[in-house]
Scaffold this motif. Structure first.
Motif, PDB file in Angstrom:
ATOM      1  N   ARG B 302       0.821  -1.213   0.000  1.00 43.79           N
ATOM      2  CA  ARG B 302       0.000   0.000   0.000  1.00 43.79           C
ATOM      3  C   ARG B 302       0.858   1.267   0.000  1.00 43.79           C
ATOM      4  N   GLY B 303       1.914   1.257   0.778  1.00 44.38           N
ATOM      5  CA  GLY B 303       2.770   2.446   0.856  1.00 44.38           C
ATOM      6  C   GLY B 303       3.405   2.788  -0.481  1.00 44.38           C
ATOM      7  N   ALA B 305       1.945   2.008  -3.438  1.00 48.09           N
ATOM      8  CA  ALA B 305       0.900   1.752  -4.441  1.00 48.09           C
ATOM      9  C   ALA B 305       1.067   2.651  -5.662  1.00 48.09           C
ATOM     10  N   SER B 306       1.438   3.895  -5.451  1.00 49.32           N
ATOM     11  CA  SER B 306       1.569   4.813  -6.586  1.00 49.32           C
ATOM     12  C   SER B 306       2.736   4.384  -7.482  1.00 49.32           C
ATOM     13  N   GLU B 307       3.874   4.059  -6.868  1.00 56.57           N
ATOM     14  CA  GLU B 307       5.029   3.601  -7.649  1.00 56.57           C
ATOM     15  C   GLU B 307       4.707   2.288  -8.370  1.00 56.57           C
ATOM     16  N   THR B 309       1.811   1.277  -9.420  1.00 51.09           N
ATOM     17  CA  THR B 309       0.905   1.538 -10.540  1.00 51.09           C
ATOM     18  C   THR B 309       1.650   2.142 -11.730  1.00 51.09           C
ATOM     19  N   HIS B 310       2.526   3.081 -11.462  1.00 49.22           N
ATOM     20  CA  HIS B 310       3.059   3.895 -12.557  1.00 49.22           C
ATOM     21  C   HIS B 310       4.479   3.539 -12.990  1.00 49.22           C
ATOM     22  N   HIS B 311       5.218   2.827 -12.137  1.00 47.68           N
ATOM     23  CA  HIS B 311       6.640   2.590 -12.450  1.00 47.68           C
ATOM     24  C   HIS B 311       7.040   1.154 -12.151  1.00 47.68           C
TER      25      HIS B 311
END
Lengths: 436, 436
Positions: B302-303, B305-307, B309-311
């Motif tokens: 979760r921490g 999650a953005s990375e 998704t995108h990288h």
């Protein structure tokens, strides 16, 4: 004439989208139109880019099965990082600041199909300084804070769901003042990566909506394990073990409308066949407020140490006062506060072995007049310190017709039970005493 | 010939500066010269700008009373934000990333007069992927991780103090492998604003140095309330109630050199008149490792999650595997893990009513050969989950002459006592069995 899409709850909008009777783009346009119409007086948004919103909604419509929140617009409090929208934290220090990644909660919502409608106005660093947002139910009253924009936007039908953060009472109080449902989960339930900390041992991510079902829908999207509520899955209210607790702040804080809100809820539940038992917290709970203040001030000073060093002239007098108090607190007081808080959390969990839900006051009363003061967080802050889940339900109206919520709490990590019980209790109380 | 300034402990350097016999600029130059000479093989630093360092040191020399750490160079693990240096987190995703503010701990150290020497190499997002840093005591061995650069830099006399983070064993293990003192304070002691989270319910800021006095000096600078240790303030070792606990991992994990390290420490203490009592943790402590893994994997997914998704293509196979495990963990398992951890924390605090300090194994053994694997975190991770303070003391040498630490722990929030006891215990054990 059908209901305009921005009036729908997320649960109803999601159902219509599943049936092909509503598109994400329709819903987004209805929200954007509402914002365009009302934002000049509401001042709920720190950032909305219609083109970004349309692109997200179009992507949803092109992929009709992206998750529980497919096509649902959500407002994000501006202390949570967004990789494609500025994150300004209500502070001139962060004017135009663009983070490199989404906060964990934002990523999870996007993965569930949500459309991030924009960033909602926050008090400076989620603190107590006044923000420009007005209360959509009475423009001369505060919407509460620090999640002022999130509460106003949901109440004003600009967006069905919004995210907030609570360090004292920053989700439950504005939700009550604006007449929407507010939820603060257990501390530790929702990952906080990408959150600007106010006081990290207290900061809890929460959200607001216009129904308990919508609150549960977001929780399900974030945790992946709890089925959203529906009328058929609701807990029968008569099976619930409900206590009512005035708390030690009752005499000092509870205005008549708050007393009446609690009393009405008890009467409604008793009319539905529930025995609501008065519960008094032991004397040792009497220091929750002062201990929370110690943690809050101590941690805020350190969490904003860099801003304090380099941009002190751009920090408000209210926040400066809190930071200065924080620097004066001896470390021994922090340790004592941490120990006290840990002991009371355990005590409260144990106490709740005998109860499913505790009904407690949520706010002092109606939203105060004026925008210079966002209201008293004391009655919400007790539960922030205790790390319990807390659900605020706008069941009552005060003498000026403004909403007054009741608050339901339970032991840590029993969030799913609380939401089920809350849904049943809300239905029961509203039936007994329909809102004007 | 006087000792080169980069060989000094922070405590000794601070004393010389107070006496006017050393300047911050002299010390900074000695550290920079050491780095220039040795960094090509050590690979301990992600960023060092000599001009930035010289400017900070010159500012200290121009203002000779800026705090407990006046003029002391400190290395900062590259998952902690620095407003004037890139923060790259060991990940190509954050190449050149420049945060807008200092992490709270960095701000506090600067306010105490420290010179931020640079950013130390971290494993990717403080995880388990290999980093390029070598062990300065044996270049073909791992320095441990994830705070690899911080451990190597202090061991190699490049800087007297460095910051790390520990989510499993990322401070105590590299400190042992490189032969320096490592300290992980109680969870909640040091504000984490500006830290890139790995798993927020476990992530703890810590630091490394070449003496316990230096560890206490940093703690005093950060908390403001504990006087730094000195020989005259040390707790007499004979007054300490010391238990020794092998933990349930002993049979599976403790190599002969670790058994010997513990045995030697016990003998030294007994020779000094202390009764060291064996302590067995109750059976219910037997799930600490698996519960920590659950929290670690669930929260890392979760921490980041953005990375993710995108990288995703720029995330290492090791970290990807952990994240994928994390996404598969049901939320109910997270709740069970949170409850278990809270219960055991309380149990352990209660157990420590009878003891001042528990002597426990710190690492499996010496630093393994090769740079592909940073070693086993199990024996450190028990105490990370329990949120206790933990101090690692390199008292022993293994069969290859590499250091092996003992570990001292106590109840939460008793950090100051632990440091005093640790200082006394280290002096006693080293006297008994001087390091080669």
């Amino acid at each position: 004439m059908p209901t305009p899409a921005n009036h729908l709850t997320a649960t109803d909008a999601a159902a219509l989208m599943r049936e092909g009777r509503l598109t994400a783009s329709d819903l987004a346009e209805a929200c954007l139109a509402r914002i365009a119409e009302r934002e000049p007086e509401r001042k709920a948004w720190a950032h909305v880019s219609p083109n970004q919103v349309r692109a997200q909604a179009a992507a949803c419509d092109a992929n009709p099965s992206s998750g529980l929140l497919h096509g649902i617009p959500i407002g994000v409090k501006d202390v949570l990082d967004t990789r494609d929208m500025p994150t300004q934290m209500g502070s001139p220090i962060y004017a135009g600041h663009q983070p490199p990644a989404d906060a964990a909660i934002v990523s999870l919502l996007r993965a569930a199909g949500a459309v991030i409608l924009g960033k909602t106005v926050t008090a400076e660093f989620a603190g107590m300084a006044p923000a420009p947002t007005t209360n959509p139910l009475a423009l001369h009253r505060t919407p509460g804070g620090s999640s002022s924009g999130s509460a106003a936007a949901v109440a004003d039908l600009m967006v069905p769901i919004s995210l907030g953060t609570q360090t004292g009472g920053s989700v439950l109080r504005p939700a009550s003042y604006c007449g929407v449902v507010g939820f603060k989960p257990s501390y530790g339930r929702i990952n906080r990566a990408g959150t600007k900390f106010a006081a990290e041992s207290l900061d809890t991510l929460g959200w607001m909506a216009r129904s308990v079902q919508d609150i549960a829908l977001v929780d399900a999207a974030l945790t992946g394990n709890d089925a959203p509520l529906s009328a058929s899955t609701a807990t029968p209210v008569s099976t619930l073990r409900i206590g009512v607790c005035q708390t030690y702040l009752w005499d000092a804080k509870a205005l008549p409308e708050t007393r009446q809100a609690l009393q009405t809820a008890v009467e409604a539940l008793e009319a539905a066949g529930v025995t609501v038992t008065p519960v008094a917290l032991p004397e040792r709970f009497g220091h929750l407020s002062v201990v929370r203040e110690t943690l809050n001030d101590y941690e805020r000073a350190r969490g904003l140490a860099s801003e304090w060093t380099h941009h002190r002239d751009r920090i408000s007098p209210q926040l400066s006062a809190s930071i200065e108090r924080g620097w004066r607190i001896p470390h021994a007081d922090l340790l004592a506060a941490q120990r006290y808080a840990e002991d009371r959390r355990r005590d409260f969990d144990d106490l709740m072995d005998d109860w499913d839900v505790l009904l407690v006051p949520c706010v002092n009363g109606e939203a105060p007049e004026g925008l210079h003061y966002a209201g008293d967080p004391s009655l919400q802050a007790l539960w922030t310190l205790l790390h319990t889940p807390a659900l605020g339900l706008p069941t009552h109206r005060g003498p000026n017709g403004m909403p007054v919520s009741i608050q339901l709490v339970t032991a840590r990590h029993r969030d799913a039970e609380l939401l089920k019980a809350g849904d049943a209790i809300w239905r029961t109380v509203l039936q007994f005493s329909p809102r004007p």
